[in-house]
Enzyme design. Structure first.
Site, PDB file in Angstrom:
ATOM      1  N   ASP A  73       0.870  -1.262   0.074  1.00  0.00           N
ATOM      2  CA  ASP A  73      -0.088   0.092   0.079  1.00  0.00           C
ATOM      3  C   ASP A  73       0.773   1.229  -0.047  1.00  0.00           C
ATOM      4  O   ASP A  73       0.239   2.150  -0.061  1.00  0.00           O
ATOM      5  CB  ASP A  73      -0.796  -0.100   1.192  1.00  0.00           C
ATOM      6  N   HIS A  98      10.886 -30.105  21.022  1.00  0.00           N
ATOM      7  CA  HIS A  98       9.764 -31.174  20.943  1.00  0.00           C
ATOM      8  C   HIS A  98       8.442 -30.861  21.874  1.00  0.00           C
ATOM      9  O   HIS A  98       8.503 -30.212  22.579  1.00  0.00           O
ATOM     10  CB  HIS A  98      10.105 -32.662  21.442  1.00  0.00           C
ATOM     11  N   ILE A 101      13.520 -11.006  20.496  1.00  0.00           N
ATOM     12  CA  ILE A 101      14.627 -11.472  20.069  1.00  0.00           C
ATOM     13  C   ILE A 101      15.593 -12.040  21.351  1.00  0.00           C
ATOM     14  O   ILE A 101      15.600 -11.437  22.423  1.00  0.00           O
ATOM     15  CB  ILE A 101      15.547 -10.560  19.453  1.00  0.00           C
TER      16      ILE A 101
END
Length: 207
Positions: free
Chosen positions: A35, A135, A165
């Site tokens: 845009d 996991h 971060i």
């Protein structure tokens, strides 16, 4: 899968996403919609219109929403899904993806990431450069996991949460929807209320 990929958003995040798409080598043509009329090209790729033009390409392109803001990304992607546009996920060829990992549509997996077995990642997520998810993680929709984040096993992250971060999450913790976890923060117990959390270990800094 179509021959053309249209990426929504041509700024920094869009360029990283486009680089992944190029390396995946699945589309003959990759272009942007943005845009901001001052941007004419990005990463050497053409900008062919604005976000609202996406619907004119419904039957000839795949789509990816490359907007870093979780709420804006959700709003655009959900409109695309509702109107039948084909939203895809993008996974960097150098990401390490374990067995029985599920990645929903509109999610970007950046280079150097590790996603271990039996982890489930929802729609429209960002798993940024060199993040590591162990996991049995459950990542809900429109979560942004910043570069270098480390998560241990068997944890859950609620919808729309942003992990700064280098933040670290201990095993078995649960983070509710709508949270922001600051850069370098360490989460060692459940976060049950939305808000902004910083520090080692994290503490809430807003109400």
């Amino acid at each position: 899968m179509k021959d053309k990929l249209i990426i929504i958003g041509a700024s920094g995040h869009g360029k990283v996403v486009a680089d992944i798409a190029i390396k995946m080598n699945k589309w003959q043509s990759i272009v942007f919609l943005d845009d901001d009329e001052s941007i004419k090209t990005s990463l050497g790729l053409e900008i062919i219109g604005k976000t609202e033009d996406a619907f004119t390409y419904k039957y000839e392109a795949d789509f990816f929403v490359a907007i870093g803001n979780n709420e804006i990304r959700e709003n655009i992607q959900e409109k695309f899904i509702e109107r039948g546009l084909n939203v895809v996920s993008l996974i960097h060829p150098e990401a390490v993806i374990g067995t029985d990992v599920e990645i929903d549509i509109g999610t970007a997996i950046m280079g150097g990431t590790v996603i271990n077995n039996s982890t489930k990642i929802g729609k429209g997520c960002i798993v940024n450069t060199s993040a590591s998810l162990d996991h049995d993680n459950a990542i809900e929709d429109y979560v942004h996991i910043s570069p270098g984040v480390r998560t241990a096993g068997s944890l859950s992250i609620g919808k729309g949460t942003w992990l700064g971060i280098g933040s670290i999450l201990s095993n078995n913790v649960k983070i509710c929807s709508g949270c922001k976890v600051g850069a370098g923060a360490v989460v060692v117990k459940d976060i049950t209320e939305p808000g902004t959390y910083v520090g080692v270990p994290v503490r809430r800094v807003d109400r």
